[in-house]
Design a protein around this motif. Structure first.
Motif, PDB file in Angstrom:
ATOM      1  N   ALA A  65      58.444  73.054  78.855  1.00  0.00           N
ATOM      2  CA  ALA A  65      57.650  73.765  79.715  1.00  0.00           C
ATOM      3  C   ALA A  65      56.600  72.821  80.556  1.00  0.00           C
ATOM      4  N   ARG A  66      56.456  73.273  81.703  1.00  0.00           N
ATOM      5  CA  ARG A  66      55.454  72.508  82.563  1.00  0.00           C
ATOM      6  C   ARG A  66      54.513  73.567  83.088  1.00  0.00           C
ATOM      7  N   THR A  67      53.242  73.162  82.992  1.00  0.00           N
ATOM      8  CA  THR A  67      52.344  74.211  83.730  1.00  0.00           C
ATOM      9  C   THR A  67      52.073  74.178  85.219  1.00  0.00           C
ATOM     10  N   LYS A  86      64.623  62.457  57.029  1.00  0.00           N
ATOM     11  CA  LYS A  86      64.069  61.694  55.763  1.00  0.00           C
ATOM     12  C   LYS A  86      62.436  61.673  55.383  1.00  0.00           C
ATOM     13  N   ASN A  87      61.889  62.085  56.561  1.00  0.00           N
ATOM     14  CA  ASN A  87      60.447  62.143  56.361  1.00  0.00           C
ATOM     15  C   ASN A  87      59.654  63.086  57.443  1.00  0.00           C
ATOM     16  N   VAL A  88      58.464  63.691  57.149  1.00  0.00           N
ATOM     17  CA  VAL A  88      57.717  64.578  57.868  1.00  0.00           C
ATOM     18  C   VAL A  88      57.555  64.019  59.408  1.00  0.00           C
ATOM     19  N   ALA A  89      57.320  62.850  59.638  1.00  0.00           N
ATOM     20  CA  ALA A  89      57.305  62.568  61.007  1.00  0.00           C
ATOM     21  C   ALA A  89      58.671  62.617  61.987  1.00  0.00           C
ATOM     22  N   VAL A  90      59.584  62.099  61.241  1.00  0.00           N
ATOM     23  CA  VAL A  90      61.096  62.576  62.009  1.00  0.00           C
ATOM     24  C   VAL A  90      61.309  64.056  62.047  1.00  0.00           C
ATOM     25  N   LEU A  91      60.837  64.844  61.160  1.00  0.00           N
ATOM     26  CA  LEU A  91      60.904  66.081  61.252  1.00  0.00           C
ATOM     27  C   LEU A  91      60.029  66.713  62.568  1.00  0.00           C
ATOM     28  N   LEU A  92      58.995  66.441  62.446  1.00  0.00           N
ATOM     29  CA  LEU A  92      58.036  66.727  63.925  1.00  0.00           C
ATOM     30  C   LEU A  92      58.508  66.372  65.052  1.00  0.00           C
ATOM     31  N   SER A  93      58.932  65.203  65.133  1.00  0.00           N
ATOM     32  CA  SER A  93      59.786  64.481  66.217  1.00  0.00           C
ATOM     33  C   SER A  93      60.980  65.233  66.726  1.00  0.00           C
ATOM     34  N   ARG A  94      61.564  65.525  65.824  1.00  0.00           N
ATOM     35  CA  ARG A  94      62.993  66.309  66.118  1.00  0.00           C
ATOM     36  C   ARG A  94      62.578  67.734  66.601  1.00  0.00           C
ATOM     37  N   LEU A  95      61.640  68.372  66.132  1.00  0.00           N
ATOM     38  CA  LEU A  95      61.005  69.661  66.628  1.00  0.00           C
ATOM     39  C   LEU A  95      60.398  69.619  67.926  1.00  0.00           C
ATOM     40  N   THR A 107      58.126  69.678  75.054  1.00  0.00           N
ATOM     41  CA  THR A 107      59.470  70.129  74.807  1.00  0.00           C
ATOM     42  C   THR A 107      59.423  70.179  73.394  1.00  0.00           C
ATOM     43  N   ASP A 108      60.347  70.997  72.754  1.00  0.00           N
ATOM     44  CA  ASP A 108      60.522  71.437  71.224  1.00  0.00           C
ATOM     45  C   ASP A 108      62.021  71.812  71.269  1.00  0.00           C
ATOM     46  N   GLU A 109      62.310  72.019  69.858  1.00  0.00           N
ATOM     47  CA  GLU A 109      63.427  72.818  69.600  1.00  0.00           C
ATOM     48  C   GLU A 109      63.080  74.089  68.707  1.00  0.00           C
ATOM     49  N   ARG A 110      63.592  75.148  69.160  1.00  0.00           N
ATOM     50  CA  ARG A 110      63.264  76.099  68.448  1.00  0.00           C
ATOM     51  C   ARG A 110      64.422  77.377  68.330  1.00  0.00           C
TER      52      ARG A 110
END
Length: 184
Positions: free
Chosen positions: A94-96, A167-176, A75-78
């Motif tokens: 997505a699921r393969t 606030k940080n890259v970890a949250v950014l990547l988690s959100r995406l 899962t992501d946001e795009r």
């Protein structure tokens, strides 16, 4: 499929597509409507049609492969491209059906993100940095990869945090999405 199954598939509250090697083999009416196409115009088309550039299409390819190859959903946001050239911000899942070759046969769903139909507009440099962040590269590694100074990379990272209001890259990547470990 019987009539009720066809109705349920075509009018599901999200866009659904079945792909083979990133080619749309079938999709529902909700998917076609979301992207501004007629369903028959999408069948047999490459997913490239829904991305802003060849580079973006190729970069995003590898992001979810690891969980898919482990039979986990991804899962992501795009941001995706509509037929009229506008962008929509959506949640992608997505699921393969073929974990040994994750992109051979994949079921995808797309849902518009309610409070924002556009999401932040990213420059190509921001997309490059985001992709390298998702691969775990440090600022120095990204600078070497992209031929930039580490300070420039830090500036772009800072802009990304502001654009996504995190606030940080970890949250950014988690959100995406997809970049976090699956729940165990």
């Amino acid at each position: 499929m019987n009539e009720f199954e066809t109705l349920a598939f075509d009018h599901a509250p999200m866009g659904i597509a079945l792909t083979e090697h990133r080619i749309i083999r079938t999709c529902n009416l909700s998917f076609a409507d979301m992207f501004g196409y007629k369903k028959p115009d999408l069948i047999g088309q490459s997913f490239r049609l829904l991305y802003g550039s060849d580079e973006e299409f190729h970069q995003i390819r590898d992001i979810g492969l690891k969980p898919l190859s482990q039979s986990l959903p991804y899962t992501d946001e795009r941001l995706m491209l509509r037929s009229d050239g506008s962008r929509i911000w959506c949640r992608f899942r997505a699921r393969t059906l073929t974990p040994e070759r994750p992109l051979a046969r994949t079921v995808l769903s797309f849902a518009l993100i309610e409070d924002s139909d556009k999401g932040p507009q990213l420059t190509s440099r921001e997309r490059d940095i985001l992709l390298l962040l998702s691969k775990g590269q440090t600022s120095k590694e990204m600078a070497r990869t992209l031929g930039l100074s580490p300070r420039t990379v830090e500036d772009v990272r800072s802009r990304l945090l502001k654009k996504f209001n995190v606030k940080n890259v970890a949250v950014l990547l988690s959100r995406l999405g997809g970049f976090r470990k699956p729940d165990t």
